[in-house]
Motif scaffolding. Structure first.
Motif, PDB file in Angstrom:
ATOM      1  N   GLN A 104       0.829  -1.210   0.000  1.00  0.00           N
ATOM      2  CA  GLN A 104       0.000   0.000   0.000  1.00  0.00           C
ATOM      3  C   GLN A 104       0.862   1.258   0.000  1.00  0.00           C
ATOM      4  O   GLN A 104       0.622   2.214   0.743  1.00  0.00           O
ATOM      5  N   LEU A 105       1.877   1.244  -0.873  1.00  0.00           N
ATOM      6  CA  LEU A 105       2.774   2.384  -1.034  1.00  0.00           C
ATOM      7  C   LEU A 105       2.585   3.007  -2.410  1.00  0.00           C
ATOM      8  O   LEU A 105       2.114   2.356  -3.342  1.00  0.00           O
ATOM      9  N   SER A 106       2.963   4.255  -2.532  1.00  0.00           N
ATOM     10  CA  SER A 106       2.879   4.963  -3.805  1.00  0.00           C
ATOM     11  C   SER A 106       4.275   5.127  -4.393  1.00  0.00           C
ATOM     12  O   SER A 106       5.288   4.956  -3.720  1.00  0.00           O
ATOM     13  N   MET A 107       4.312   5.484  -5.688  1.00  0.00           N
ATOM     14  CA  MET A 107       5.578   5.622  -6.396  1.00  0.00           C
ATOM     15  C   MET A 107       5.642   6.990  -7.065  1.00  0.00           C
ATOM     16  O   MET A 107       4.682   7.427  -7.699  1.00  0.00           O
ATOM     17  N   LEU A 108       6.784   7.660  -6.914  1.00  0.00           N
ATOM     18  CA  LEU A 108       7.031   8.925  -7.591  1.00  0.00           C
ATOM     19  C   LEU A 108       8.158   8.695  -8.590  1.00  0.00           C
ATOM     20  O   LEU A 108       9.290   8.423  -8.210  1.00  0.00           O
ATOM     21  N   MET A 109       7.840   8.760  -9.904  1.00  0.00           N
ATOM     22  CA  MET A 109       8.848   8.527 -10.927  1.00  0.00           C
ATOM     23  C   MET A 109       9.585   9.816 -11.253  1.00  0.00           C
ATOM     24  O   MET A 109       8.973  10.852 -11.500  1.00  0.00           O
ATOM     25  N   LEU A 110      10.924   9.733 -11.281  1.00  0.00           N
ATOM     26  CA  LEU A 110      11.776  10.883 -11.573  1.00  0.00           C
ATOM     27  C   LEU A 110      12.802  10.478 -12.622  1.00  0.00           C
ATOM     28  O   LEU A 110      13.239   9.321 -12.656  1.00  0.00           O
ATOM     29  N   SER A 111      13.185  11.399 -13.476  1.00  0.00           N
ATOM     30  CA  SER A 111      14.307  11.137 -14.379  1.00  0.00           C
ATOM     31  C   SER A 111      15.580  11.644 -13.720  1.00  0.00           C
ATOM     32  O   SER A 111      15.538  12.558 -12.887  1.00  0.00           O
ATOM     33  N   ALA A 112      16.713  11.068 -14.089  1.00  0.00           N
ATOM     34  CA  ALA A 112      17.985  11.476 -13.490  1.00  0.00           C
ATOM     35  C   ALA A 112      18.258  12.954 -13.733  1.00  0.00           C
ATOM     36  O   ALA A 112      18.913  13.615 -12.921  1.00  0.00           O
ATOM     37  N   LYS A 113      17.742  13.498 -14.831  1.00  0.00           N
ATOM     38  CA  LYS A 113      17.958  14.921 -15.125  1.00  0.00           C
ATOM     39  C   LYS A 113      17.330  15.814 -14.055  1.00  0.00           C
ATOM     40  O   LYS A 113      17.829  16.896 -13.763  1.00  0.00           O
ATOM     41  N   GLU A 114      16.217  15.350 -13.467  1.00  0.00           N
ATOM     42  CA  GLU A 114      15.562  16.148 -12.440  1.00  0.00           C
ATOM     43  C   GLU A 114      16.416  16.255 -11.180  1.00  0.00           C
ATOM     44  O   GLU A 114      16.291  17.209 -10.413  1.00  0.00           O
ATOM     45  N   ILE A 115      17.277  15.247 -10.959  1.00  0.00           N
ATOM     46  CA  ILE A 115      18.128  15.252  -9.767  1.00  0.00           C
ATOM     47  C   ILE A 115      19.199  16.330  -9.886  1.00  0.00           C
ATOM     48  O   ILE A 115      19.764  16.776  -8.894  1.00  0.00           O
ATOM     49  N   ASP A 116      19.489  16.765 -11.133  1.00  0.00           N
ATOM     50  CA  ASP A 116      20.503  17.799 -11.340  1.00  0.00           C
ATOM     51  C   ASP A 116      20.160  19.095 -10.609  1.00  0.00           C
ATOM     52  O   ASP A 116      21.048  19.807 -10.155  1.00  0.00           O
TER      53      ASP A 116
END
Length: 358
Positions: free
Chosen positions: A104-116
């Protein structure tokens, strides 16, 4: 316990704040609400706390259990649209979400570019309980940002220091597939590789020194497997017969395949580091009137459904990407004690490179 150790153990957040010259709220934000501080200030506070031996009572050091938000950050090395279209990435996400749904967890998808973006990353870090990193992390800044975060971290198909990891047996799968292909005794062999060097263009890999480190690249692990099969036969895989394909899509694969097949002399075997590349090579060969497998043999890697349904069907290395996603979820949630997981692969023999005739 020494007097120094006793003193450090007795330090309170007020003592630390007084020593560093900031408020207690700022100390708390550095550990628990990183989006509230600049990157420089937070790094200074965390480093000072580390030197003082102080750890915030509210900070759980990379616990295998999810924390406060119930959201898991999934960092993808490629853009989000690619991962939703790519069959292997899609299968991985399917397996991962199965485990997250159970918990019962959610997922937040991120691209590596966003970590910049330091500010954007601090916001994301505050929103999630930890990160699962999927894919080859050649973005050094994103890599360092992830290392600095103080939450649970699992790496998939890449290696990040001090994190649990999971990947397929890329070396072993490539070794077995090349062994099988070399039983046909091809004189000319080309490799259509995927992200072997730091280049955005389809090109040959003339200099082996340009290759990524194998701890950073599953493709270099596969290349090492191919090379091992050649060494067993006292042969050498020449680097000017190795192509680098920067993106695992049909257009780039088609360009590399056409370049390889128009070489003189023409290759008799193509070792392809993905089924997407292999399918593009098969189609390009058919356009050029090259018979498969009589004139050209092709071997892929991944075992996606399209590899079995094309004609002729591909000989390929099957990796269970759905199970990889499940295992990554379990590893993050602490449902397994194993910290480093290697999943086995399987050679599937199809019409593109059949067994040799007796």
């Amino acid at each position: 316990m020494t007097a120094k150790e006793t003193e450090l153990r007795r330090m309170t957040i007020k003592d630390v704040a007084r020593h560093i010259g900031v408020s207690t709220a700022t100390i708390s934000n550095a550990f628990n609400r990183p989006d509230q501080l600049s990157v420089e200030l937070r790094e200074r506070i965390l480093n000072e706390c580390k030197n003082l031996g102080y750890r915030s009572p509210g900070l759980a050091p990379r616990s295998p259990r999810p924390g406060r938000t119930g959201v898991i950050g999934v960092v993808l090395s490629d853009c989000l649209s690619y991962n939703l279209k790519d069959c292997v990435a899609n299968q991985f996400l399917t397996g991962l979400t199965e485990e997250l749904d159970k918990a019962q967890l959610s997922m937040l998808m991120l691209s590596a570019k966003e970590i910049d973006s330091g500010c954007q990353f601090r916001q994301h870090e505050a929103m999630v309980d930890g990160f699962i990193v999927y894919g080859q992390m050649n973005n050094r800044q994103a890599h360092e940002q992830l290392l600095r975060q103080r939450k649970q971290l699992v790496s998939v198909d890449c290696i990040i220091e001090d994190s649990s990891s999971i990947q397929s047996d890329n070396f072993g799968g490539a070794l077995v597939s090349a062994r099988h292909a070399l039983t046909h005794q091809p004189q000319r062999v080309a490799v259509l590789g995927l992200r072997l060097i730091d280049s955005r263009h389809v090109c040959r890999v003339y200099d082996p020194c340009e290759l990524f480190d194998e701890t950073e690249s599953i493709s270099v692990q596969r290349l090492r497997g191919y090379n091992a099969a050649f060494t067993e036969r006292n042969r050498q895989l020449l680097h000017d017969n190795i192509w680098n394909i920067p993106v695992n899509n049909h257009a780039c694969a088609q360009q590399a395949a056409r370049e390889a097949l128009l070489c003189t002399p023409r290759p008799e075997l193509l070792l392809c580091m993905s089924d997407t590349i292999a399918i593009a090579a098969l189609q390009e060969a058919q356009k050029l009137g090259i018979r498969i497998p009589e004139d050209l043999k092709i071997v892929g890697f991944d075992g996606i459904p399209e590899a079995l349904s094309c004609y002729p069907s591909l000989t390929t290395v099957y990796q269970n990407s759905i199970e990889k996603g499940r295992q990554a979820g379990r590893l993050f949630l602490g449902n397994t004690d194993t910290q480093q997981i290697m999943l086995s692969t399987e050679l599937l023999i199809g019409g593109s490179c059949p067994r040799p005739s007796p």
